[in-house]
Scaffold this motif. Structure first.
Motif, PDB file in Angstrom:
ATOM      1  N   ALA A  49       0.832  -1.207   0.000  1.00  0.00           N
ATOM      2  CA  ALA A  49       0.000   0.000   0.000  1.00  0.00           C
ATOM      3  C   ALA A  49       0.861   1.249   0.000  1.00  0.00           C
ATOM      4  O   ALA A  49       0.346   2.365  -0.092  1.00  0.00           O
ATOM      5  CB  ALA A  49      -0.923   0.006   1.213  1.00  0.00           C
ATOM      6  N   GLY A  50       2.177   1.058   0.114  1.00  0.00           N
ATOM      7  CA  GLY A  50       3.087   2.195   0.144  1.00  0.00           C
ATOM      8  C   GLY A  50       4.445   1.790   0.663  1.00  0.00           C
ATOM      9  O   GLY A  50       4.772   0.610   0.755  1.00  0.00           O
ATOM     10  N   VAL A 102       6.143   7.887   5.632  1.00  0.00           N
ATOM     11  CA  VAL A 102       5.316   7.008   4.797  1.00  0.00           C
ATOM     12  C   VAL A 102       4.911   7.728   3.515  1.00  0.00           C
ATOM     13  O   VAL A 102       4.549   8.898   3.542  1.00  0.00           O
ATOM     14  CB  VAL A 102       4.032   6.559   5.551  1.00  0.00           C
ATOM     15  N   TRP A 111       2.252   6.843   0.373  1.00  0.00           N
ATOM     16  CA  TRP A 111       1.178   5.900   0.056  1.00  0.00           C
ATOM     17  C   TRP A 111       0.983   5.768  -1.441  1.00  0.00           C
ATOM     18  O   TRP A 111       1.133   6.728  -2.189  1.00  0.00           O
ATOM     19  CB  TRP A 111      -0.137   6.342   0.693  1.00  0.00           C
ATOM     20  N   LYS A 112       0.585   4.582  -1.845  1.00  0.00           N
ATOM     21  CA  LYS A 112       0.186   4.375  -3.236  1.00  0.00           C
ATOM     22  C   LYS A 112      -1.199   4.991  -3.458  1.00  0.00           C
ATOM     23  O   LYS A 112      -1.976   5.147  -2.520  1.00  0.00           O
ATOM     24  CB  LYS A 112       0.166   2.875  -3.572  1.00  0.00           C
ATOM     25  N   ALA A 152      -4.449   3.344  -2.097  1.00  0.00           N
ATOM     26  CA  ALA A 152      -4.613   3.266  -0.640  1.00  0.00           C
ATOM     27  C   ALA A 152      -4.862   4.619  -0.002  1.00  0.00           C
ATOM     28  O   ALA A 152      -5.254   4.688   1.181  1.00  0.00           O
ATOM     29  CB  ALA A 152      -3.375   2.627  -0.024  1.00  0.00           C
ATOM     30  N   SER A 153      -4.649   5.694  -0.734  1.00  0.00           N
ATOM     31  CA  SER A 153      -4.656   7.029  -0.143  1.00  0.00           C
ATOM     32  C   SER A 153      -5.986   7.404   0.501  1.00  0.00           C
ATOM     33  O   SER A 153      -6.017   8.110   1.514  1.00  0.00           O
ATOM     34  CB  SER A 153      -4.272   8.063  -1.196  1.00  0.00           C
ATOM     35  N   VAL A 184      -6.267   6.336   4.243  1.00  0.00           N
ATOM     36  CA  VAL A 184      -5.304   6.815   5.236  1.00  0.00           C
ATOM     37  C   VAL A 184      -5.241   8.336   5.288  1.00  0.00           C
ATOM     38  O   VAL A 184      -4.324   8.900   5.883  1.00  0.00           O
ATOM     39  CB  VAL A 184      -3.901   6.245   4.929  1.00  0.00           C
ATOM     40  N   ILE A 233       1.158  10.675  -2.230  1.00  0.00           N
ATOM     41  CA  ILE A 233       0.804   9.477  -2.997  1.00  0.00           C
ATOM     42  C   ILE A 233       1.950   9.084  -3.902  1.00  0.00           C
ATOM     43  O   ILE A 233       2.514   9.916  -4.609  1.00  0.00           O
ATOM     44  CB  ILE A 233      -0.463   9.727  -3.844  1.00  0.00           C
TER      45      ILE A 233
END
Length: 525
Positions: free
Chosen positions: A268-269, A289, A291-292, A295-296, A299, A368
């Motif tokens: 997811a990241g 972190v 994130w992809k 998944a953003s 989160v 992202i």
């Protein structure tokens, strides 16, 4: 045989109702007629799947006027080489036979009796009829569509560089290629869960696999059931999962739940460890972190990520590689999908990722990852928030640290897609990256966000706005000639052409600008 005109005329006479024949007698007589040849069929070699046996058939019907024609454009049979009597000659025209049924005075082909004769053996022909029939209710239409056997919906290829040995998952290079009446649900990609021995064998073969799926109805539109996807490997179906987060795109609720659980196996990241952020007193390691994209949305309200680790463990983790994948474990409940827990999996252990929920007073967009390694150094651990200065200029700041990241000097700045954001300076549009660097100079009349590596742009030609496409390097890859241009999705974009004396014509193009013929999409490689 039905090759001669005499035989055709003889069959047509046989299918007529005698004036003295009662209707029930007529219907029974028609049902009792033995199967006869009614067409010639050619097997389409370009979509023949030797492993699964799936093959589309091009049918040339005999001119029997007394028989109602089948309203279907797609026919296929299953003829794997293991159950095939001899070899297939793709240039041969094979006999197609069927039985008949009568309703009143009309004669119809009995779809269930359609067969193609190959080397002395009969193989059942299946009809893919995607049109709603007269007096067919919505429920009947839905039921019929869902009973259609698996058909090709795309192609996938395996790349060993996409394999994650920690979770045995692999992201797949995919290309959707469906028949024109079928919609492809929104998905962030396809993946499979395979042990390292099997995946090694698959990658060594270096071949393309046909992706199969079933159909369903969503809001009166025929769509792919995302819970039915598979490929054939060594005569066995291998399940393919989708990064698809909407249960409406799954015919079975249990399949949707299984799919969501499987999504937890893909990254997811990324988390990055920095020695300067280790807390010796509390044995707490603050991590950054990124994130992809997929998944953003889950989160967006999370911040202050950290892991618990002793000094020795922290040192080993840093030395073993300062960047690790992070995974989300989802929970499916009545309210939808939510985050159950987040963990990072290193080379030797799984560690729970701790986090805080930030205040809802500030709207924050998480950084992202869109596949560009250049974004990672800048974006790690930052929570981007777009803001406007007192002079009305746009920029970005880190909302958690209240630190300016991109100076507010633009007349407008958009959200980041694929590592870049569109900006406006004096009514001209271009793009900047996460570092605030200009990557595409503002020379366009208008631009749209990037999707799949391309963004639509417009310029004025002789006072008329025309649209084309530019890539992330700033190169115009499709010239500006369209009156309208949509975003690319699954390798295809909808555009419109308009001449001086013609109305707008809607067409579809590939990333090379080539017009896509939906009738041939199913067999396109």
């Amino acid at each position: 045989m039905m090759d001669g005109k005499f035989e055709i005329n003889k069959l047509q006479e046989q299918l007529k109702r005698d004036p003295f024949e009662k209707y029930d007698e007529y219907e029974k007589r028609i049902r009792d007629i033995k199967a006869v040849n009614i067409a010639k069929g050619t097997l389409e070699e370009e979509n023949y799947d030797d492993d699964y046996g799936f093959c589309y058939i091009k049918i040339e019907w005999y001119g029997i006027n007394s028989v109602e024609k089948l309203k279907s454009e797609y026919f296929f049979c299953m003829i794997s080489r293991k159950n095939l009597n001899g070899d297939v000659d793709f240039n041969e025209k094979y006999d197609i036979s069927c039985k008949f049924m009568a309703v009143g005075e009309k004669v119809y082909i009995d779809n269930e009796s359609l067969n193609i004769s190959i080397n002395g053996e009969n193989y059942k022909i299946y009809c893919v009829n995607l049109y709603r029939q007269a007096f067919e209710s919505n429920e009947e239409f839905k039921a019929r569509i869902t009973t259609i056997k698996h058909i090709p919906v795309g192609r996938i290829k395996f790349n060993k560089n996409n394999y994650d040995i920690k979770t045995s998952s692999i992201i797949l290079n995919s290309e959707w290629s469906t028949i024109r009446e079928v919609n492809v649900p929104k998905s962030y990609g396809l993946f499979a869960i395979i042990n390292n021995v099997t995946i090694k064998e698959i990658c060594e073969r270096n071949v393309e696999y046909i992706l199969y799926g079933k159909l369903m109805i969503i809001d009166k539109m025929i769509s792919i059931d995302m819970g039915s996807l598979f490929i054939m490997f060594e005569d066995k179906p291998m399940e393919i999962f989708s990064v698809c987060l909407n249960d409406i795109d799954f015919y079975s609720k249990s399949k949707f739940e299984d799919n969501i659980k499987s999504i937890s196996t893909i990254s997811a990241g990324k988390v990055r460890l920095s020695p300067s952020k280790y807390d010796f007193e509390n044995l707490n390691f603050s991590v950054d972190v990124i994130w992809k994209k997929w998944a953003s949305i889950f989160v967006s309200d999370l911040c202050s990520f950290s892991i618990k680790a002793s000094k020795d463990d922290a040192s080993i983790l840093y030395k073993g590689g300062c960047v690790y994948d992070v995974y989300i474990n989802f929970e499916v409940n009545e309210d939808g999908i939510s985050v159950d827990s987040i963990e990072t999996i290193t080379f030797n252990k799984s560690i729970k990722l701790q986090y805080e929920i930030q205040s809802s007073e500030v709207v924050v967009s998480p950084i992202i990852d869109n596949g560009s390694s250049n974004d990672i150094d800048f974006g790690m651990g930052l929570n981007l928030m777009r803001y406007i200065s007192d002079k009305g200029k746009y920029g970005y700041m880190d909302s958690s640290k209240r630190k300016i990241l991109i100076e507010p000097k633009y007349d407008y700045i958009g959200s980041f897609y694929e590592g870049v954001a569109r900006i406006n300076i004096n009514d001209d549009w271009g793009f900047i990256n996460l570092n605030g660097d200009m990557v595409i100079e503002p020379t366009f009349t208008m631009v749209k966000d990037f999707h799949e590596g391309l963004a639509a742009f417009s310029i004025k030609k002789f006072g008329v706005k025309k649209w084309g496409y530019v890539n992330l390097s700033g190169k115009i890859v499709i010239e500006a000639k369209y009156s309208e241009a949509g975003d690319f999705y699954n390798g295809i974009a909808s555009v419109k052409l308009q001449g001086f004396f013609m109305s707008k014509k809607n067409i579809y193009i590939s990333k090379t600008g080539k017009v896509v013929n939906y009738k041939k999409m199913l067999t396109a490689k």
